[in-house]
Design a protein around this motif. Structure first.
Motif, PDB file in Angstrom:
ATOM      1  N   GLY A 101       0.841  -1.191   0.000  1.00 50.80           N
ATOM      2  CA  GLY A 101       0.000   0.000   0.000  1.00 50.80           C
ATOM      3  C   GLY A 101       0.870   1.232   0.000  1.00 50.80           C
ATOM      4  N   THR A 102       0.359   2.347  -0.517  1.00 54.50           N
ATOM      5  CA  THR A 102       1.134   3.583  -0.576  1.00 54.50           C
ATOM      6  C   THR A 102       0.399   4.710   0.125  1.00 54.50           C
ATOM      7  OG1 THR A 102       0.172   4.343  -2.661  1.00 54.50           O
ATOM      8  CG2 THR A 102       2.102   2.881  -2.806  1.00 54.50           C
ATOM      9  N   ILE A 152       4.082  -0.928   3.538  1.00 57.41           N
ATOM     10  CA  ILE A 152       3.564   0.435   3.500  1.00 57.41           C
ATOM     11  C   ILE A 152       4.657   1.359   2.980  1.00 57.41           C
ATOM     12  CG2 ILE A 152       2.591   2.328   4.854  1.00 57.41           C
ATOM     13  CD1 ILE A 152       1.550   0.201   6.805  1.00 57.41           C
ATOM     14  N   ILE A 153       4.391   2.006   1.841  1.00 59.18           N
ATOM     15  CA  ILE A 153       5.357   2.894   1.200  1.00 59.18           C
ATOM     16  C   ILE A 153       4.842   4.324   1.306  1.00 59.18           C
ATOM     17  CG2 ILE A 153       6.642   3.392  -0.901  1.00 59.18           C
ATOM     18  CD1 ILE A 153       5.995   0.506  -1.800  1.00 59.18           C
ATOM     19  N   ILE A 154       5.608   5.165   1.982  1.00 56.35           N
ATOM     20  CA  ILE A 154       5.213   6.555   2.218  1.00 56.35           C
ATOM     21  C   ILE A 154       6.072   7.472   1.351  1.00 56.35           C
ATOM     22  CG2 ILE A 154       4.987   8.394   3.932  1.00 56.35           C
ATOM     23  CD1 ILE A 154       4.835   6.185   6.068  1.00 56.35           C
ATOM     24  N   PRO A 204      11.236  14.532   8.978  1.00 60.49           N
ATOM     25  CA  PRO A 204      10.162  14.774   9.952  1.00 60.49           C
ATOM     26  C   PRO A 204       9.008  13.796   9.811  1.00 60.49           C
ATOM     27  CG  PRO A 204      10.181  16.490   8.272  1.00 60.49           C
ATOM     28  CD  PRO A 204      11.423  15.703   8.082  1.00 60.49           C
ATOM     29  N   VAL A 205       8.728  13.375   8.592  1.00 63.58           N
ATOM     30  CA  VAL A 205       7.648  12.408   8.380  1.00 63.58           C
ATOM     31  C   VAL A 205       7.988  11.086   9.065  1.00 63.58           C
ATOM     32  CG1 VAL A 205       6.462  11.010   6.648  1.00 63.58           C
ATOM     33  CG2 VAL A 205       6.811  13.449   6.251  1.00 63.58           C
ATOM     34  N   THR A 206       9.225  10.633   8.901  1.00 61.37           N
ATOM     35  CA  THR A 206       9.637   9.367   9.509  1.00 61.37           C
ATOM     36  C   THR A 206       9.625   9.459  11.031  1.00 61.37           C
ATOM     37  OG1 THR A 206      11.056   8.921   7.593  1.00 61.37           O
ATOM     38  CG2 THR A 206      11.433   7.609   9.569  1.00 61.37           C
ATOM     39  N   ARG A 207      10.159  10.551  11.565  1.00 57.74           N
ATOM     40  CA  ARG A 207      10.185  10.710  13.019  1.00 57.74           C
ATOM     41  C   ARG A 207       8.773  10.740  13.604  1.00 57.74           C
ATOM     42  NH1 ARG A 207      14.540  14.322  11.838  1.00 57.74           N
ATOM     43  NH2 ARG A 207      13.116  16.111  11.967  1.00 57.74           N
ATOM     44  N   ALA A 208       7.876  11.446  12.921  1.00 59.51           N
ATOM     45  CA  ALA A 208       6.496  11.517  13.407  1.00 59.51           C
ATOM     46  C   ALA A 208       5.823  10.159  13.328  1.00 59.51           C
ATOM     47  CB  ALA A 208       5.711  12.545  12.592  1.00 59.51           C
ATOM     48  N   VAL A 222       6.680  -4.246   6.523  1.00 51.78           N
ATOM     49  CA  VAL A 222       7.778  -3.509   5.904  1.00 51.78           C
ATOM     50  C   VAL A 222       7.323  -2.068   5.739  1.00 51.78           C
ATOM     51  CG1 VAL A 222       9.261  -3.237   3.887  1.00 51.78           C
ATOM     52  CG2 VAL A 222       8.655  -5.533   4.674  1.00 51.78           C
ATOM     53  N   TYR A 223       8.116  -1.136   6.261  1.00 51.21           N
ATOM     54  CA  TYR A 223       7.832   0.287   6.120  1.00 51.21           C
ATOM     55  C   TYR A 223       8.934   0.912   5.260  1.00 51.21           C
ATOM     56  CZ  TYR A 223       4.801  -0.620  10.134  1.00 51.21           C
ATOM     57  OH  TYR A 223       3.837  -1.140  10.973  1.00 51.21           O
ATOM     58  N   ILE A 224       8.537   1.588   4.201  1.00 52.55           N
ATOM     59  CA  ILE A 224       9.478   2.233   3.284  1.00 52.55           C
ATOM     60  C   ILE A 224       9.082   3.693   3.150  1.00 52.55           C
ATOM     61  CG2 ILE A 224      10.466   2.233   0.968  1.00 52.55           C
ATOM     62  CD1 ILE A 224       9.649  -0.721   0.718  1.00 52.55           C
ATOM     63  N   VAL A 225      10.051   4.595   3.311  1.00 54.02           N
ATOM     64  CA  VAL A 225       9.796   6.027   3.154  1.00 54.02           C
ATOM     65  C   VAL A 225      10.644   6.537   1.995  1.00 54.02           C
ATOM     66  CG1 VAL A 225       9.777   8.292   4.248  1.00 54.02           C
ATOM     67  CG2 VAL A 225       9.356   6.237   5.633  1.00 54.02           C
TER      68      VAL A 225
END
Length: 317
Positions: free
Chosen positions: A72-73, A109-111, A118-122, A218-221
């Protein structure tokens, strides 16, 4: 173009210069397309690649998805999101997985973010247990999580896995907060018992284990401002590899022909290479539960070599 649209998310971000192709010793690169080596040499190179690239949880084997994967994105329009989801699903099917259908609960989850830090830290601060669960054998720990939040790489990722019983898929490790219910304690008072899985053994050999490691999340930013020089196809292949395999973010891969070199050499990295495809195929076809990390690494390497020969044979080489 899709990449241009993603870059536009970064507002005034300046494009990053394209790095010159790395200079490597011609005796050491692993070029599956044209390298002629003896069987022993090929096995050695493949094993080195497995060791250099793989990033299992400490004292655990390389994890993989058990049956299905649901990508998912976040922060993409529907058509753009579907493009990446379809590419990941296609790669997943090529290794024998069944991509889950529409409406599934995403486990990849791909962000896409304008500014990934800041997105990753939040994201981590919102639910730290997503990343470090407190259960044995499920993640790479807080030191690696700190690097995940502060890296300046164009793409960052975090893999969570779970030790499970190979025959049932039941979780084989306790997590904080686990309970099995209430029972009558001393003096008739109810007592809550902590859940502790019991290991059931159906094989006599000490060289094998009935516990295997499955990917769970799996989290991908993706930093949209750092994609200059790449194409949608390249990025989709890069994300597909990360979605299906535990990869060390600090791995030195310039000596190998792999999609993992994408951001060092976009022009010289057109997409998934024969090595990448053989790696994924070998990872998912290798025998599991061999009892120790060295044996499991060698088994994965052997499976990759078999996959490599199959790929070359299919090409008539």
């Amino acid at each position: 173009m899709l990449i241009a649209a993603l870059a536009a998310l970064a507002l005034s971000a300046q494009p990053m210069p394209v790095a010159a192709p790395p200079q490597v010793d011609p005796d050491t690169p692993f070029q599956l397309n044209d390298l002629e080596v003896t069987g022993r040499r090929l096995e050695s190179l493949v094993r080195d690649f497995v060791v250099d690239v793989g990033a299992p949880v400490r004292n655990r084997d390389l994890a993989r998805w058990s049956r299905s994967v649901c990508p998912g994105t976040v922060n993409l329009r529907t058509a753009e999101a579907q493009y990446f989801i379809d590419r990941i699903a296609t790669t997943a099917m090529s290794v024998g997985l069944n991509p889950a259908g529409p409406g599934c609960d995403p486990n990849v989850i791909i962000i896409f973010a304008v500014d990934a830090d800041p997105v990753t830290r939040a994201f981590v601060a919102q639910a730290p247990r997503r990343f470090v669960s407190g259960g044995a054998g499920t993640d790479r720990g807080r030191a690696q999580l700190a690097k995940f939040q502060t890296t300046d790489a164009p793409v960052r990722w975090w893999h969570s896995s779970m030790p499970v019983f190979s025959d049932t898929g039941e979780r084989a490790t306790r997590l904080p907060g686990d309970i099995i219910g209430n029972g009558a304690g001393v003096g008739g008072q109810d007592t809550t018992f902590a859940y502790a899985p019991s290991v059931r053994t159906t094989v006599s050999s000490r060289l094998r284990s009935e516990i295997v490691d499955n990917l769970s999340k799996v989290y991908i930013v993706v930093d949209a401002g750092k994609l200059e020089g790449t194409t949608p196809d390249q990025l989709a292949d890069y994300l597909s590899f990360l979605a299906l395999a535990q990869v060390d973010p600090e791995a030195e891969t310039r000596g190998y022909a792999t999609i993992l070199n994408l951001f060092d050499d976009p022009q010289g990295t057109p997409g998934l290479t024969d090595l990448d495809r053989a790696y994924l195929d070998g990872l998912y076809k290798s025998e599991r539960g061999l009892g120790n990390a060295s044996s499991q690494t060698q088994e994965v390497a052997n499976a990759i070599v078999r996959a490599h020969h199959a790929i070359r044979a299919a090409k008539g080489e």
